[in-house]
Motif scaffolding. Structure first.
Motif: not given
Lengths: 339, 255
Positions: B130-152
């Motif tokens: 399931s982590f691949f879904y948000p992580a793959s967006l990184r290819v197209f746009t920049a976002f903050d990893w922080g909250p995503l990592i903490s959510s995971y």
């Protein structure tokens, strides 16, 4: 040295006492048969020895370790085959045995060797890559035995090792157990009598949670009255023969069938012509000679009457009778009475 | 430790060899893909509208798309983990292989930990997918990893709780169906214990229930804060459930 020491074992399920004060010892390298009707407490006793069940009272020591104080030490030394082989259907024979070997604490460098050894001993080479769920009952049972052997334990506890097998497989399993005799101390349970006779050195008969008899097979069959059965076939039937046999001391039953050509003679207790077996009743070797003597005398008599002896067969397979006597006898019969 | 790994290895292997795991994983990814795709599309439309109106970037990717994804993953995991952990003990009992474990030189604690580890790794495998879904967006746009990592991190801890609960349920019964149902009920209950804080008029009691609120702890992780209280709470649930399972396994010897 006593490999297994069981004393005062009691197990109750609520008000029901499945095992009542069971007590026995097994020497290193001995093969002991546990005999008893279904529900006699054989499996329960075995479960307690292997440490998968705690008793209500009493103690069990294996190789000097108490099952409840040092369960891990005891379990390292025991290979156990429960009534139903504990196999995972979705594993292949080989991977299953590897798993069990590791689980039993076989060191990593010896796992492959031990697995090979147990596959070879139980002759599972042809199915080693097959899923266990696709194997026949006989093969599964053998996988169960291989599983018990894989850690090369000092003690093997086999709960009905031949149940559900066809006669050929039964013979194979028996041969295998014969082979294992020297290296391991073995306790096996069964309700099939010939099995004990062919494999065990000593039998313990259990009924309703109590030991009703414990002895070597010879000793047991000799101590019981009427334990020697001789079947005779003659070419000339005659009342003379029957009368002559009946007159022998110690012969207490002659049953003629087949028009008098086949006779079933049972002898026991004080055997022999007068005076010969006088004092020899106490120790078991004397009794053993006694039953030999009985057969000798019967043979002599048949020849003397010139009946044309065709066949004389000694039915040692009288364990069945003993077994029935012991296990169907009334509860009030004290265990010490037979012992 | 070796014993724990041996048991965990066997269970994981058997799970990964079974169609059960792949059916569950397949169903999970279908649900995630559909919802994630829709959410992303919605977000794209909304932000292009914002851009046209000159109102800046608008809502954050994390709170609109990722949070929705993560809550769905959480919801799906309640079911998926219940279905996967049902086999941990019931299967052993039905196959009569429990006797093998109980007569091997391993303690009940090692058996329980091995089982837990197997369930945990299987559940985490799904989380990793399931982590691949948000992580793959990184290819197209920049976002903050922080909250995503903490959510995971929160998600990993939470599924740990589900596994421990499911394991306890499976140790209690021989029926897989009953085990799944119990596991589902317990896991859903986990979410509703916190709601009891409203039911009590005593402020101290309701404070206690507030601390037992899975939702409020998890929300902190989603917001991007990995708090000691949160981690302690989830770890405590895991330890408690594992301890109870160990007692049940041990009690097998006494029955």
């Amino acid at each position: 040295m006593d490999m297994i020491e069981v004393s005062g074992l009691v197990k109750s399920y609520g008000p029901i006492e499945a095992v009542k004060d069971i007590q026995f010892r097994v020497k290193k390298g001995e093969v002991v048969g546990f005999l008893g009707p279904n529900g006699a407490g054989k499996s329960t006793t075995m479960k307690i020895i292997t440490g998968s069940m705690a008793p209500t009272g009493g103690s069990v020591r294996v190789a000097g370790y108490d099952v409840f104080e040092d369960p891990v030490e005891v379990k390292k030394r025991i290979g156990y085959l429960p009534e139903n082989p504990p196999v995972y259907g979705e594993m292949t024979v080989e991977s299953y045995l590897r798993f069990v070997a590791k689980l039993k604490g076989v060191s990593s460098d010896r796992v492959s060797k031990q697995v090979e050894k147990s596959i070879e001993k139980t002759d599972l080479g042809s199915v080693r890559k097959r899923l266990i769920q696709n194997l026949s009952k006989g093969f599964r049972q053998r996988v169960g035995i291989a599983q018990a052997l894989v850690s090369d334990p000092e003690v093997l506890i086999l709960d009905e090792p031949t149940s559900g097998l066809d006669p050929r497989q039964v013979a194979e399993v028996r041969a295998l157990i014969q082979e294992l005799k020297g290296e391991h101390t073995i306790i096996l349970s069964t309700h099939i009598l010939p099995e004990v006779q062919s494999m065990c050195e000593r039998i313990i008969i259990i009924n309703r949670g109590r030991i009703v008899a414990e002895d070597s097979i010879q000793g047991l069959s000799n101590r019981m009255a009427g334990s020697t059965q001789v079947k005779i076939k003659v070419s000339r039937s005659g009342a003379a023969l029957e009368a002559a046999l009946k007159s022998l001391k110690g012969v207490h039953g002659v049953v003629a069938s087949d028009g008098g050509y086949t006779l079933q003679v049972s002898a026991g207790g004080q055997v022999g012509s007068a005076g010969q077996a006088g004092g020899a009743t106490q120790d078991s070797s004397a009794r053993f000679e006694n039953s030999d003597l009985a057969v000798e005398l019967i043979a002599e008599t048949v020849v003397q009457t010139k009946s044309g002896l065709l066949e004389l067969k000694r039915d040692a397979v009288d364990l069945e009778e003993i077994f029935l006597k012991l296990t169907t006898g009334e509860e009030s019969q004290s265990p010490g009475g037979v012992r | 430790m070796r014993e724990v790994l041996v048991i965990a290895g066997k269970d994981l292997r058997n799970l990964f060899m079974s169609p059960l795991f792949y059916s569950i994983a397949g169903l999970c990814t279908i649900a995630w893909t559909l919802v994630y795709f829709l959410g992303l599309q919605e977000f794209a439309e909304a932000s292009s509208m914002n851009a046209m109106q000159g109102a800046g970037e608008g809502a954050s990717l994390h709170f609109v798309v990722f949070t929705r994804h993560i809550s769905l993953v959480n919801l799906v995991m309640i079911f998926a983990v219940s279905a996967m952990s049902m086999r941990l003990f019931t299967e052993e009992k039905r196959n009569q292989t429990m006797a093998l474990l109980l007569t091997s030189p391993v303690s009940s604690t090692q058996i329980t930990l091995g089982k837990f580890l197997a369930g945990l790794l299987a559940a985490w495998a799904l989380i990793a997918v399931s982590f691949f879904y948000p992580a793959s967006l990184r290819v197209f746009t920049a976002f903050d990893w922080g909250p995503l990592i903490s959510s995971y991190i929160g998600l990993l801890l939470l599924t740990g709780c589900y596994v421990a609960v499911g394991m306890l349920a499976s140790s209690l019964t021989e029926s897989t169906v009953l085990s799944v149902i119990m596991s589902l009920i317990f896991n859903v209950m986990l979410w509703f214990i916190g709601a009891l804080s409203d039911a009590s008029s005593d402020s101290n009691v309701s404070k206690v229930f507030d601390h037992l609120n899975v939702g409020s702890h998890f929300v902190n992780f989603i917001k991007g804060s990995v708090s000691l209280a949160g981690v302690t709470f989830f770890v405590s649930v895991i330890v408690l459930m594992t301890f109870l399972t160990q007692r049940v396994v041990e009690s097998n010897r006494w029955r």
